[in-house]
Each structure stands twice: as C-alpha cells, then as structure tokens.
Design an enzyme around this catalytic site. Structure first.
Site, PDB file in Angstrom:
ATOM      1  N   HIS A  82      -4.463  61.118  18.937  1.00  0.00           N
ATOM      2  CA  HIS A  82      -4.660  61.350  17.502  1.00  0.00           C
ATOM      3  C   HIS A  82      -5.411  62.664  17.272  1.00  0.00           C
ATOM      4  O   HIS A  82      -6.408  62.929  17.928  1.00  0.00           O
ATOM      5  CB  HIS A  82      -5.509  60.244  16.884  1.00  0.00           C
ATOM      6  CG  HIS A  82      -4.804  58.964  16.627  1.00  0.00           C
ATOM      7  ND1 HIS A  82      -4.415  58.111  17.638  1.00  0.00           N
ATOM      8  CD2 HIS A  82      -4.429  58.370  15.462  1.00  0.00           C
ATOM      9  CE1 HIS A  82      -3.836  57.040  17.105  1.00  0.00           C
ATOM     10  NE2 HIS A  82      -3.829  57.173  15.784  1.00  0.00           N
ATOM     11  N   ASN A 105      -8.821  62.545  25.955  1.00  0.00           N
ATOM     12  CA  ASN A 105      -8.625  61.660  24.807  1.00  0.00           C
ATOM     13  C   ASN A 105      -9.591  60.486  24.788  1.00  0.00           C
ATOM     14  O   ASN A 105     -10.220  60.200  23.763  1.00  0.00           O
ATOM     15  CB  ASN A 105      -7.181  61.151  24.813  1.00  0.00           C
ATOM     16  CG  ASN A 105      -6.884  60.234  23.643  1.00  0.00           C
ATOM     17  OD1 ASN A 105      -7.277  60.500  22.518  1.00  0.00           O
ATOM     18  ND2 ASN A 105      -6.209  59.137  23.922  1.00  0.00           N
TER      19      ASN A 105
END
Length: 363
Positions: free
Chosen positions: A144, A174
């Site tokens: 994201h 991440n």
C-alpha cells in the site's frame, strides 16, 4: 353565410387529438413545475454533486495536486480520485507515481478493522492495468502507498486495496520499516493533534529496472514526503526496496532531493526555502511525544528543486481530478451511500410531485 369551422380543422387537434393537447400542455407545464416546486430540490442535488467534486481536492495541500515535471512521466498516466486519497497512476510502470492523503485527528479517530480485498482498478484500461496475477509468487508484497490504517470509513478501506494504490514492495521494507514509518506519521497526527499532508510513491532510479508479472516495474526505493502546516515541518522518508534478509535503512532527505530524483513537484504550494529545510522526522511512533518539537536537521543547498508550476497547469490538473469519477466521502467516517441515499430520496420526491402535477392537468 360562412360555415362554422370544425374543431378538427385545428392543426394541434389533428396532430395530437384532445388527449394529445393535454399531454403537450402537461409537458410545457413541466418547466413551470420545476421552478414552482422543484427548484430548491434541484439546487440541492447540484450542490451535492459540486461538493463531491470539491472533496477530491481536499487530499492535497491547498487543493493543489503534485505535478509531473518530467515530460516522460505524463505518458499513459491516469489521475484517479478515491475515497480518502488520490493517485496519479502510470500505465508504463503499472503502479502509482504518487499517492496523496490529508491526515487529520478527526479522520484518524475512526478505527476501521482491516478487511483485505485486493482488486484490479477497472477505471484503468486493461492494457495498462496491474492484475492480481502479476504479483503472484514473485517474492514481493502488494505494498500500500496510502495505507489501510489511514482510512476513515469502509468505502475508503475498500479503495485502498485497489492495485492502483500498490507497488511491488520487498517484504522487509513493507512489513517492517514501512509499517513503522506509517505508524510514526499517524502518531504525528494523533499525539500532536495536527494535520499532516502526505505524498507517497515509488522511486525508479536504477539503469536496469526489474519487472514482475506482465510488466509491473519494481521500484528501487519508496518515499513518503510529509508536510505539517502548523509547524512548517517538511521532509521525506526514503527506504531502499531491494529484496534482502535484513531491513533496509531509512534516509531522511529534503523535498528538493526527492523532486530531483523523481521529476515530480510533490508540494507545488511550498516555497523553495521550505523544500530545502529538512527536519529530523521520527522513525517510529514511540519517538513522537505530545509536546515535543521536531528537531531541525539541515539545509539542502545541493539538490535541484522542481520548477514552479504555472497557475494554468495547476487549474487544468485540478479539473482532471475533479472529473476522474471517484466515489467521495468525508473524513468523518460517513459512507458514500449516505449521499447516494439522500440524492435518491430527493429524486424520488421530485418525480412523484411531477407525476401528480401532470395527472391534475390531464384530468
């Protein structure tokens, strides 16, 4: 003695007949009805539509989107307005070039349990669209850029799982480093009770870039530029995105340094002085204290800041985002369906009154 003309000689009667005239009169009267009975409701609908379009720009500092200064970045690019964030998507890399959010204490007071729903972005033409299959068994996460935990409502949460909001991100980046930077950014909002404007995205700086799937380009690094208007604090988190067993190091750099790397003017409304000032941004949420000022780090005298963007180019880009077809909700946690329900109710009432008005004329 002249004969009395038959009513059938009336052109309107011949064309429509008696009932037809009533229908025609009813249609003519519809305009009067709209003015007499529906003007307020029609204005209400127009106001709702205008409000939704304007809400798209709320995610940008002073409503001005980041601007792609480097000409090559414009090719096959798609401005996309989402709930809670906006994206400039690239059909070349099949990733966002930047993702913009406005984080406020009210917005982050909404706690939405995470529900994964990764999906392809249908507003992007299929030949430029990243797919779920592109990420399968690649070793990279669907990372994201606007994080799920920033989202104020269910509609925004669903939008955050669009692949238009994702880049191939190394797991150690991440799941560890990037997660901590996202938490630190939210802590600036929630602990210090101030708004934070965020622009997040990938960096493609290697001479030879790796791809996954059918042409999704893997970034060499990811960045998160932040600006705190209340304090005048600005800076950029920069994290390497190489697959490795250890967590990547994080650099803090100036906005000018980022603009030189990416060819993007991430905050067009900031002055060059503001972009050269760099602050010691917190790397973890625990480093953020309620009443503690963010320390000054350095002045960047070496990097080339992005060129200023002319007002006409800014206006044109704003119009692109306002017409990009996103479903917009407020940051207070209300769902998009609230506005839709209100509009449906007004339309239903307007139609019912119109039908009643026409029936009275046709009697």
């Amino acid at each position: 003695m002249a004969k009395k003309k038959s009513s059938s000689s009336n052109p309107l009667s011949q064309l429509f007949g008696q009932n037809g005239i009533k229908v025609l009169l009813g249609l003519v009267a519809t305009g009067s009805f709209a003015i007499a009975f529906g003007q307020e409701k029609i204005q209400q609908l127009v106001s709702m539509s205008s409000s939704s379009n304007s809400a798209c720009l709320d995610q940008f500092y002073r409503e001005v989107p980041p601007y792609l200064v480097r000409d090559s970045l414009h090719k096959n690019s798609f401005p996309l307005c989402f709930n809670g964030f906006n994206v400039m998507y690239s059909g070349i890399s099949k990733t966002p070039l930047w993702v913009a959010e406005s984080l406020t204490p009210v917005r982050l007071s909404q706690k939405i349990p995470r529900e994964d729903n990764f999906h392809e972005e249908t507003r992007v033409p299929s030949e430029y669209r990243a797919t779920l299959a592109d990420y399968k068994a690649t070793g990279y996460d669907r990372g994201h850029m606007a994080p799920n935990a920033d989202m104020p409502n269910k509609a925004a949460q669903l939008d955050s799982f669009s692949l238009a909001n994702m880049v191939p991100q190394a797991p150690k980046n991440n799941q560890q480093v990037w997660r901590e930077l996202e938490e630190a950014t939210r802590a600036l909002v929630t602990k210090q009770k101030q708004d934070v404007y965020v622009v997040t995205g990938p960096v493609y700086s290697a001479k030879k870039l790796k791809t996954i799937g059918k042409g999704v380009i893997v970034p060499t690094a990811t960045y998160k530029a932040i600006y705190l208007p209340k304090k005048g604090v600005a800076g950029v988190y920069y994290a390497d995105n190489t697959l490795r067993d250890t967590a990547p190091t994080v650099k803090i750099m100036s906005i000018c340094a980022l603009e030189e790397l990416t060819g993007i003017n991430v905050f067009p409304e900031l002055t060059e002085d503001q972009k050269r000032n760099t602050y010691r941004l917190p790397l973890k949420a625990t480093q953020v204290k309620q009443n503690q000022e963010i320390a000054y780090l350095h002045w960047d005298a070496e990097s080339s800041c992005a060129d200023e963007v002319s007002p006409d180019k800014i206006t044109a880009l704003q119009k692109e985002f306002k017409s990009s077809g996103g479903r917009i909700t407020s940051d207070t946690g209300s769902d998009a369906s609230n506005n839709n329900s209100s509009q449906d109710a007004i339309l239903k009432q307007l139609i019912e009154e119109l039908l009643q008005y026409l029936l009275q004329i046709l009697k």
